[in-house]
Each structure stands twice: as structure tokens, then as C-alpha cells.
Enzyme design. Sequence first.
Site, PDB file in Angstrom:
ATOM      1  N   CYS A   7       0.863  -1.185   0.000  1.00  0.00           N
ATOM      2  CA  CYS A   7       0.000   0.000   0.000  1.00  0.00           C
ATOM      3  C   CYS A   7       0.897   1.233   0.000  1.00  0.00           C
ATOM      4  O   CYS A   7       2.065   1.153  -0.389  1.00  0.00           O
ATOM      5  CB  CYS A   7      -0.983  -0.023   1.167  1.00  0.00           C
ATOM      6  SG  CYS A   7      -0.226   0.018   2.809  1.00  0.00           S
ATOM      7  N   ARG A  13      -3.387  -0.623   5.400  1.00  0.00           N
ATOM      8  CA  ARG A  13      -3.968  -1.710   4.608  1.00  0.00           C
ATOM      9  C   ARG A  13      -3.054  -2.917   4.441  1.00  0.00           C
ATOM     10  O   ARG A  13      -3.467  -4.056   4.715  1.00  0.00           O
ATOM     11  CB  ARG A  13      -4.372  -1.175   3.212  1.00  0.00           C
ATOM     12  CG  ARG A  13      -5.527  -0.199   3.259  1.00  0.00           C
ATOM     13  CD  ARG A  13      -5.681   0.557   1.947  1.00  0.00           C
ATOM     14  NE  ARG A  13      -4.549   1.462   1.726  1.00  0.00           N
ATOM     15  CZ  ARG A  13      -4.366   2.202   0.655  1.00  0.00           C
ATOM     16  NH1 ARG A  13      -5.242   2.130  -0.335  1.00  0.00           N
ATOM     17  NH2 ARG A  13      -3.330   3.013   0.555  1.00  0.00           N
ATOM     18  N   ASP A 123      -8.248   3.854   1.130  1.00  0.00           N
ATOM     19  CA  ASP A 123      -7.246   4.208   2.132  1.00  0.00           C
ATOM     20  C   ASP A 123      -7.975   4.684   3.391  1.00  0.00           C
ATOM     21  O   ASP A 123      -8.642   5.722   3.355  1.00  0.00           O
ATOM     22  CB  ASP A 123      -6.378   5.329   1.552  1.00  0.00           C
ATOM     23  CG  ASP A 123      -5.267   5.725   2.495  1.00  0.00           C
ATOM     24  OD1 ASP A 123      -5.295   5.302   3.665  1.00  0.00           O
ATOM     25  OD2 ASP A 123      -4.382   6.464   2.058  1.00  0.00           O
TER      26      ASP A 123
HETATM   27  P1  4NP Z   1      -1.837   2.819   4.063  1.00  0.00           P
HETATM   28  O1  4NP Z   1      -2.462   4.177   4.624  1.00  0.00           O
HETATM   29  O2  4NP Z   1      -1.286   3.146   2.691  1.00  0.00           O
HETATM   30  O3  4NP Z   1      -2.992   1.885   4.000  1.00  0.00           O
HETATM   31  O4  4NP Z   1      -0.764   2.387   5.042  1.00  0.00           O
HETATM   32  C1  4NP Z   1      -1.752   5.375   4.701  1.00  0.00           C
HETATM   33  C2  4NP Z   1      -0.952   5.627   5.784  1.00  0.00           C
HETATM   34  C3  4NP Z   1      -0.290   6.836   5.883  1.00  0.00           C
HETATM   35  C4  4NP Z   1      -0.425   7.780   4.889  1.00  0.00           C
HETATM   36  C5  4NP Z   1      -1.216   7.510   3.806  1.00  0.00           C
HETATM   37  C6  4NP Z   1      -1.871   6.312   3.705  1.00  0.00           C
HETATM   38  N1  4NP Z   1       0.234   9.027   4.996  1.00  0.00           N
HETATM   39  O5  4NP Z   1       0.009   9.904   4.141  1.00  0.00           O
HETATM   40  O6  4NP Z   1       1.015   9.235   5.935  1.00  0.00           O
END
Ligand code: 4NP
Length: 150
Positions: A7, A13, A123
Site C-alpha cells: 500500500c 492496509r 485508504d
Molecule cells: P496505508 O495508509 O497506505 O494503507 O498504510 C496510509 C498511511 C499513511 C499515509 C497515507 C496512507 N500518509 O500519508 O502518511
Amino acid sequence: MKILMVCLGNICRSPLAEGIMKQKIIENGLAWKVDSAGTGSWHVGNLPDSRSIDVAYKNGIDITNQRARKFVKEDLEQFDLIFAMDSSNYSNIVNMASHSSQKEKVHLIMNMTEPQRNITVPDPYWDDDGFDQVFEMLSRACDGIIQHYS
Ligand code: 4NP
């Protein structure tokens, strides 16, 4: 079979996808390996997001052994299957591939349960209510992966 879940941050995720897949691998007596990574580096070295830890725990899965790491080009060589959560992750990964054989390893994870629909795992980072839905989607996708490849 070596599977990598990818991800953006590797804290919401893909850690859930890794934890769910590992549990199903044990339940199905398979000898597959699973890891996860993020295309971004903001959270490298961090535990999964506490909301992912909680939803996993609620479903009988402990993901607190995981630490975020960044996706690297070598992953395209090391892993047999690479599952992206959304189309942005997918493009970022495929753009790092040096051969068509590497590109062919990369799939949108929801296509494993709903083929060719290119559904995105939303997300949940900015949405406290999104984690249960993400868990349920990933559980279905992991069942699809096992059906397809075992
Ligand atoms: P992930 O979610 O891609 O599912 O781990 C996110 C976690 C952090 C961020 C974006 C998406 N961020 O911008 O810090």
C-alpha cells in the site's frame, strides 16, 4: 509461493493484508511466505496504525510484530506475487519493473475476488470508520488468492 502486499504507508492496509493472509495460510496448511511494504517512506520502522492493530485483534489476528518498510525494486525479483491495494500503488510498482515478467507478478488485490473490476481498497488513514470494511474486503481477497493459487 512468496507474496508481497503493498500500500502507500505500510501501516494501515498492507499490514492487515499480511496478517490476514498469514492466518489463512496456516488454516489451509500452506507453506507460503508473506511480507508487506509501502511505496512511501514516511512511516518506515513504525508499528501498524493502532486502528489496524485493533481491527486485526478483534478478528483474532496479532499484527504487532510488523514494522513498516519501503517497497524496493528488488522486491519485484524476490517475490512471486505482488498485490497492490489501489491503482496508484499498482502504477508505482509497475513503473519500477524492468521486465514484463516482473510486471506480470503485480495485481490489484481485489481482482482476486472480483476479477477485472479493478476495485480499490479505500485508504482508511483519514477515516476512522473505514477499517472494518477494509478488513472484510481483504479477507475476501485473501480467500480468492488461496482459491486461485493453491
Ligand atoms: P496505508 O495508509 O497506505 O494503507 O498504510 C496510509 C498511511 C499513511 C499515509 C497515507 C496512507 N500518509 O500519508 O502518511
